[in-house]
Design an enzyme around this catalytic site. Structure first.
Site, short mmCIF file in Angstrom:
data_model
loop_
_atom_site.label_atom_id
_atom_site.label_comp_id
_atom_site.label_asym_id
_atom_site.label_seq_id
_atom_site.Cartn_x
_atom_site.Cartn_y
_atom_site.Cartn_z
N ILE A 120 0.83 -1.21 0.01
CA ILE A 120 -0.01 -0.14 0.17
C ILE A 120 0.74 1.24 -0.11
O ILE A 120 0.53 2.04 -0.85
CB ILE A 120 -0.89 0.02 1.41
CG1 ILE A 120 -2.00 -1.13 1.30
CG2 ILE A 120 -1.61 1.23 1.40
CD1 ILE A 120 -2.32 -1.53 2.26
N TYR A 146 -1.27 -8.61 16.90
CA TYR A 146 -1.57 -7.61 15.80
C TYR A 146 -2.65 -6.79 16.02
O TYR A 146 -2.58 -5.61 16.00
CB TYR A 146 -1.61 -8.33 14.56
CG TYR A 146 -1.96 -7.58 13.36
CD1 TYR A 146 -0.76 -6.66 12.63
CD2 TYR A 146 -3.15 -7.56 12.79
CE1 TYR A 146 -1.24 -5.94 11.57
CE2 TYR A 146 -3.48 -6.94 11.59
CZ TYR A 146 -2.37 -5.93 11.08
OH TYR A 146 -2.71 -5.00 10.06
N1 NAP Z 1 -2.90 -5.44 3.15
C1 NAP Z 1 -3.96 -5.68 4.21
O1 NAP Z 1 -4.59 -6.29 3.76
C2 NAP Z 1 -4.03 -4.77 5.13
C3 NAP Z 1 -5.05 -4.59 6.10
C4 NAP Z 1 -5.12 -3.77 7.00
C5 NAP Z 1 -4.16 -3.24 7.54
N2 NAP Z 1 -2.77 -3.24 6.81
C6 NAP Z 1 -1.70 -2.53 7.19
O2 NAP Z 1 -1.10 -1.92 6.19
C7 NAP Z 1 0.11 -1.31 6.29
C8 NAP Z 1 0.94 -1.77 5.06
O3 NAP Z 1 1.08 -3.08 5.00
P1 NAP Z 1 1.02 -3.75 3.53
O4 NAP Z 1 -0.45 -4.57 3.49
O5 NAP Z 1 1.07 -2.75 2.45
O6 NAP Z 1 2.03 -4.78 3.53
P2 NAP Z 1 3.55 -4.90 2.91
O7 NAP Z 1 3.47 -4.90 1.42
O8 NAP Z 1 4.12 -6.04 3.71
O9 NAP Z 1 4.06 -3.55 3.52
C9 NAP Z 1 4.78 -3.37 4.82
C10 NAP Z 1 5.80 -2.24 4.91
O10 NAP Z 1 5.98 -2.03 6.32
C11 NAP Z 1 7.27 -2.41 6.48
N3 NAP Z 1 7.86 -2.82 7.61
C12 NAP Z 1 7.27 -4.12 8.20
N4 NAP Z 1 8.13 -4.20 9.21
C13 NAP Z 1 8.81 -3.28 9.71
C14 NAP Z 1 9.80 -2.87 10.51
N5 NAP Z 1 10.33 -3.84 11.44
N6 NAP Z 1 10.65 -1.81 10.35
C15 NAP Z 1 10.29 -1.14 9.30
N7 NAP Z 1 9.40 -1.19 8.42
C16 NAP Z 1 8.60 -2.29 8.31
C17 NAP Z 1 7.80 -3.10 5.18
O11 NAP Z 1 9.25 -2.84 4.62
P3 NAP Z 1 10.18 -3.59 3.90
O12 NAP Z 1 9.41 -3.98 2.56
O13 NAP Z 1 11.09 -2.57 3.42
O14 NAP Z 1 10.55 -5.04 4.84
C18 NAP Z 1 6.89 -2.55 4.21
O15 NAP Z 1 7.31 -1.22 3.41
C19 NAP Z 1 0.51 -2.21 7.68
O16 NAP Z 1 0.74 -1.27 8.57
C20 NAP Z 1 -0.43 -2.96 7.81
O17 NAP Z 1 -0.79 -3.57 9.11
C21 NAP Z 1 -2.99 -4.09 5.82
#
Ligand code: NAP
Length: 300
Positions: free
Chosen positions: A24, A171
């Protein structure tokens, strides 16, 4: 629900996005750059973040939230680089399937999804306040509808007294903390011109159908078979992809329609969606704030 057609000209505005290396955050970084913003992409993986930054024509910043010292260094780098910050997007985060403790001594989900963004925001707050004197400023945090399944216990923030299981409830609890944090921060910044809000990235454009974009499911569910199933299912309406999931984030970061935003939680584009009843507990939000400050004392 349709994708918000954000056309705001963001030329001259600086937007810091954490978690910009993937999913995202990466899509939002691209779309906000297309609107003219100077986006500062922050990631954990140097390679992934560099790839995203190269596409934006921006300089990446790297911090692993498993190390609080790196969060402080990140704040220093941002303060050096950005004389003003118009939007801070706290988007980095994820689900950690087994309990781990960081070198800082905190349970990793709690540190990554709550303590680290709390620290970053606190360290950037003076700059955000000064920026707000010359135009509207926003702090947007990516929470989750999972907040409703969270159970915040002040006597067990680190998940020592309860079964961690696959990390789902830990989480969800941190995503509840994101809502509490947003509300408490909104109370503390009232009248400063800083809008504070959080959201669940519900796809604003189902499956990318309207534009022909398909997008890629995000990596956040990789550690959890149940979440993987949910986010990759081809069933219409359940499928989340990063193009669609970024729609609300782009809108909340950029659209003047969003307004003052006093600690509001959005489910996709819908304001005032149902949250965990604990998020409405102002005294609890204050206790969480104070305790977080105590735990971060060495870094603040
Ligand atoms: N996808 C869904 O269905 C969904 C639903 C509800 C909420 N969310 C929330 O949306 C947000 C973005 O997630 P996404 O779905 O886009 O997933 P994603 O593709 O896994 O992206 C997660 C991002 O967070 C970074 N990250 C994870 N752990 C980290 C750490 N220890 N230190 C620094 N950066 C870290 C990752 O960095 P690297 O890639 O560089 O490791 C990546 O840029 C998250 O907060 C997640 O909880 C997602």
């Amino acid at each position: 629900m349709t994708d918000p057609d954000v056309r705001t000209d963001l030329t001259g505005r600086t937007i810091v996005i954490t978690g910009a290396s993937s999913g995202i955050g990466a899509v939002a970084a691209r779309r906000l750059t297309e609107l003219g913003a100077n986006v500062v992409p922050v990631g954990r993986s140097p390679e992934r973040t560099a790839r995203v930054a190269a596409r934006l024509g921006a300089e990446p910043l790297i911090a692993d939230y498993a190390h609080l010292g790196q969060v402080r260094d990140l704040a220093d780098a941002l303060l050096q680089r950005c004389p003003r910050i118009d939007v801070l997007v706290n988007n980095a985060g994820g689900l950690i399937p087994s309990r781990r403790v960081t070198a800082d001594g905190h349970e990793l989900t709690f540190q990554t999804n709550h303590l680290a963004p709390f620290l970053l925001t606190s360290l950037l707050l003076p700059r955000l306040r000064s920026s707000a004197r010359n135009g509207p400023v926003r702090i947007v945090t990516t929470s989750s509808l999972g907040n409703r399944f969270g159970r915040l216990r002040m006597d067990d923030l680190e998940w020592e007294k309860r079964r961690y299981g696959g990390g789902w409830i830990a989480y969800a609890t941190t995503k509840l903390m994101n809502v509490s944090f947003t509300r408490e921060l909104a109370r503390r910044t009232e009248g400063t011109g800083i809008g504070v809000l959080c959201f669940h990235p519900r796809p604003a454009r189902r499956g990318g159908a309207r534009t022909g974009r398909t997008g890629v499911p995000t990596r956040f569910a990789e550690g959890s078979p149940a979440l993987r199933l949910l986010t990759r299912t081809p069933l219409r309406g359940l499928r989340l992809n990063d193009e669609a999931g970024a729609g609300p984030l782009v809108w909340l970061a950029a659209s003047p329609e969003v307004g003052g935003a006093g600690g509001d939680y959005y489910d996709g584009l819908r304001k005032g969606a149902k949250v965990n009843p604990q998020a409405d507990d102002q005294a609890l939000a204050l206790r969480l704030w104070d305790r977080s400050q105590e735990l971060l004392r060495a870094f603040l």
